[in-house]
Design a protein around this motif. Structure first.
Motif, PDB file in Angstrom:
ATOM      1  N   LEU A  15       0.849  -1.181   0.000  1.00 44.09           N
ATOM      2  CA  LEU A  15       0.000   0.000   0.000  1.00 44.09           C
ATOM      3  C   LEU A  15       0.889   1.237   0.000  1.00 44.09           C
ATOM      4  CD1 LEU A  15      -2.774  -0.983   2.555  1.00 44.09           C
ATOM      5  CD2 LEU A  15      -2.783  -1.219   0.069  1.00 44.09           C
ATOM      6  N   THR A 347      -9.729  -6.813  -6.937  1.00 47.56           N
ATOM      7  CA  THR A 347      -8.933  -6.487  -5.744  1.00 47.56           C
ATOM      8  C   THR A 347      -8.670  -7.718  -4.883  1.00 47.56           C
ATOM      9  OG1 THR A 347     -10.975  -5.810  -4.599  1.00 47.56           O
ATOM     10  CG2 THR A 347      -9.657  -4.087  -5.641  1.00 47.56           C
ATOM     11  N   ASP A 353     -15.103  -4.727  -0.463  1.00 48.74           N
ATOM     12  CA  ASP A 353     -14.661  -3.604  -1.284  1.00 48.74           C
ATOM     13  C   ASP A 353     -15.789  -3.234  -2.248  1.00 48.74           C
ATOM     14  OD1 ASP A 353     -12.144  -3.903  -0.100  1.00 48.74           O
ATOM     15  OD2 ASP A 353     -11.484  -5.277  -1.679  1.00 48.74           O
ATOM     16  N   THR A 369     -11.595   4.249  -7.765  1.00 50.38           N
ATOM     17  CA  THR A 369     -11.639   4.513  -6.334  1.00 50.38           C
ATOM     18  C   THR A 369     -12.859   3.840  -5.741  1.00 50.38           C
ATOM     19  OG1 THR A 369     -11.239   6.233  -4.685  1.00 50.38           O
ATOM     20  CG2 THR A 369     -12.996   6.655  -6.253  1.00 50.38           C
ATOM     21  N   ASP A 372     -12.943   0.336   1.112  1.00 49.21           N
ATOM     22  CA  ASP A 372     -12.415  -0.926   1.628  1.00 49.21           C
ATOM     23  C   ASP A 372     -12.611  -0.951   3.138  1.00 49.21           C
ATOM     24  OD1 ASP A 372     -10.581  -3.397   1.497  1.00 49.21           O
ATOM     25  OD2 ASP A 372      -9.596  -2.109   2.979  1.00 49.21           O
ATOM     26  N   LYS A 379     -12.331   2.809   4.470  1.00 53.21           N
ATOM     27  CA  LYS A 379     -11.301   3.761   4.076  1.00 53.21           C
ATOM     28  C   LYS A 379     -11.320   3.944   2.562  1.00 53.21           C
ATOM     29  CE  LYS A 379      -7.574   0.271   4.118  1.00 53.21           C
ATOM     30  NZ  LYS A 379      -8.264  -0.794   4.876  1.00 53.21           N
ATOM     31  N   LEU A 381      -9.956   3.733  -1.034  1.00 53.82           N
ATOM     32  CA  LEU A 381      -9.090   2.781  -1.729  1.00 53.82           C
ATOM     33  C   LEU A 381      -9.044   3.189  -3.196  1.00 53.82           C
ATOM     34  CD1 LEU A 381      -7.531   0.053  -1.377  1.00 53.82           C
ATOM     35  CD2 LEU A 381      -9.594  -1.066  -2.240  1.00 53.82           C
ATOM     36  N   VAL A 393      -1.698   0.365  -5.163  1.00 53.11           N
ATOM     37  CA  VAL A 393      -2.934   0.457  -4.390  1.00 53.11           C
ATOM     38  C   VAL A 393      -2.710   1.518  -3.322  1.00 53.11           C
ATOM     39  CG1 VAL A 393      -4.538  -0.729  -2.868  1.00 53.11           C
ATOM     40  CG2 VAL A 393      -3.480  -1.970  -4.771  1.00 53.11           C
ATOM     41  N   ALA A 395      -4.319   3.446  -0.114  1.00 59.61           N
ATOM     42  CA  ALA A 395      -5.385   3.361   0.878  1.00 59.61           C
ATOM     43  C   ALA A 395      -5.206   4.477   1.897  1.00 59.61           C
ATOM     44  CB  ALA A 395      -5.366   2.013   1.577  1.00 59.61           C
TER      45      ALA A 395
END
Length: 443
Positions: A15, A347, A353, A369, A372, A379, A381, A393, A395
């Motif tokens: 991430l 994902t 998600d 976008t 997640d 949040k 993602l 990715v 986040a």
């Protein structure tokens, strides 16, 4: 285009690092939210619109926040009626005069009924025009999306609620100064009709959504001429008793063929859905192709979200249940001539998600976008897909409820995402992220 059809596991992707995001708070612990974002194509200025608390007497107002291209706060403007909760739901920059238009709703101080509120600002934040529309004041009227024609005409798509017909499609055309030119309602005469997206082209104004009838709910697409004449109507229907909706529309350059993506029922159960993408002629005549997507046939909850037409083909984003009955973000590319799938990304993170928005760089990279909640806290993602691979990715979560609403690309094809974020010290804030397109780092 190189053919690719592989399911890519996001597990193992690092991430991207986080930095300080653009956080706007009305002050105190209150409920602010960003619903839409746009950027100036000439200088990169960022405009975010939503709702922000304005005090006990005012409650929440429509809100417009400006940052410069480097993310430095410039100003915020609020507009609303005393004692009511008002919201702005879309913001757009006119390609003709470069000025800022915002739409949403304000509520009557006596009845509480919502009226479409459309505002016109200069790039420096001066309010130079406004218009409110409430029809016959029988129910809420809400502005949801703004578009422009090549002459500077301003189109507002929205929702109208009337005593005799329930919820109807609403389309208002204004001149650049926000004097209304015409208003159109569309009622399927059987129940609630709710739009989801609009596209304005030289060939007319396209609106898609869903229409309720006594037996089920069907997807519906309309084309109006720029003069407001309803020229074409077309339905997308799944099985009898199903619940179908056209979620998004994209029109090929030059006002050509139309691409729609829809959530279409395979059976009467509310969870038995697939993503269906179609290519029609510009006037809804011939069907060029139909593509149905269901990631795992044993799991049936597949939900369409966005479709884009780009130099790399037709790009669709949505959500799909995986083999563990959790929901993944899916993004796939279709051959624009045949509708055949040529690339698929999934994902496959732990948790749920959900796709929210999609943007495509004309040079090739795709950005999606979504939300997640693998950690139990939703949040932001954001994914970059390039050459058929998920290259990073990104986040962002504030150990609270962080939910994105819209994604756009600025003049340097930098992803800019807005939404809402919870902070114990300030409640929900308008949160906007500028993301480095090369690394996924929040700038």
């Amino acid at each position: 285009m190189t053919k690719l059809c592989s399911i890519l596991l996001a597990i193992g992707f690092a991430l991207a690092a986080q930095a300080a995001p653009l956080r706007y708070s009305s002050g105190g612990v209150h409920d602010d939210a960003g619903w839409a974002v746009t950027t100036n194509p000439g200088n990169g200025d960022i405009y975010v619109t939503g709702t922000a608390y304005a005090g006990a007497a005012q409650l929440n107002d429509m809100c417009l926040v400006k940052y410069n291209a480097n993310g430095v706060f410039q100003w915020a403007r609020r507009f609303g009626r005393p004692g009511q909760n008002d919201e702005a739901l879309d913001v757009a920059i006119s390609p003709v005069n470069g000025e800022i238009y915002v739409t949403g709703y304000v509520r009557d101080t006596v009845t509480g009924i919502a009226a479409v509120a459309t505002l016109h600002f200069t790039p420096n934040g001066a309010l130079v025009g406004q218009h409110a529309f409430a029809g016959l004041m029988q129910g809420d009227h809400i502005g949801q999306e703004i578009g422009f024609d090549m002459f500077g005409g301003v189109y507002v798509r929205g929702l109208a609620t009337n005593a005799g017909t329930g919820k109807d499609f609403l389309l208002i055309k204004y001149n650049p100064g926000l004097s209304p030119l015409w208003v159109k309602f569309w009622d399927g005469a059987n129940g609630d009709d709710i739009s989801s997206a609009m596209e304005v082209t030289p060939n007319g104004v396209y609106i898609v959504g869903k229409s309720t009838n006594p037996a089920d709910v069907d997807g519906i697409a309309l084309r109006y001429t720029l003069g407001g004449v309803l020229a074409n109507t077309r339905y997308v229907i799944g099985v009898a008793g199903g619940n179908d909706e056209i979620n998004d529309i994209a029109v090929a350059p030059g006002g050509g063929d139309v691409l729609i993506t829809s959530t279409r029922s395979r059976g009467p159960a509310a969870s038995d859905m697939q993503i269906t993408t179609m290519r029609w002629s510009g006037n809804f005549g011939a069907t060029m192709w139909v593509h149905n997507f269901n990631l795992f046939p044993g799991n049936s909850l597949d939900l369409a979200k966005k479709v884009k037409v780009s130099p790399i083909g037709v790009v669709v984003a949505g959500s799909s249940q995986n083999q563990n009955f959790l929901t993944d973000i899916v993004c796939y590319q279709l051959n624009p001539s045949t509708g055949g799938i040529v690339g698929l990304q999934v994902t496959n993170f732990p948790g749920e998600d959900l796709a929210v928005d999609l943007a495509v760089d004309p040079a090739g990279p795709i950005y999606v976008t979504g939300v997640d909640d693998a950690t139990g806290y939703p949040k932001y993602l954001t994914l970059r897909i390039d050459g058929g691979l998920i290259t990073w990715v990104s986040a962002y979560g504030n150990a609270g409820q962080d939910v994105p609403s819209e994604l756009t690309l600025n003049m340097n094809v930098m992803p800019v995402v807005t939404g809402r974020s919870y902070d114990p010290a300030s409640g929900f804030d308008i949160l906007t992220l500028r993301i480095d397109p090369a690394t996924g780092m929040v700038l």
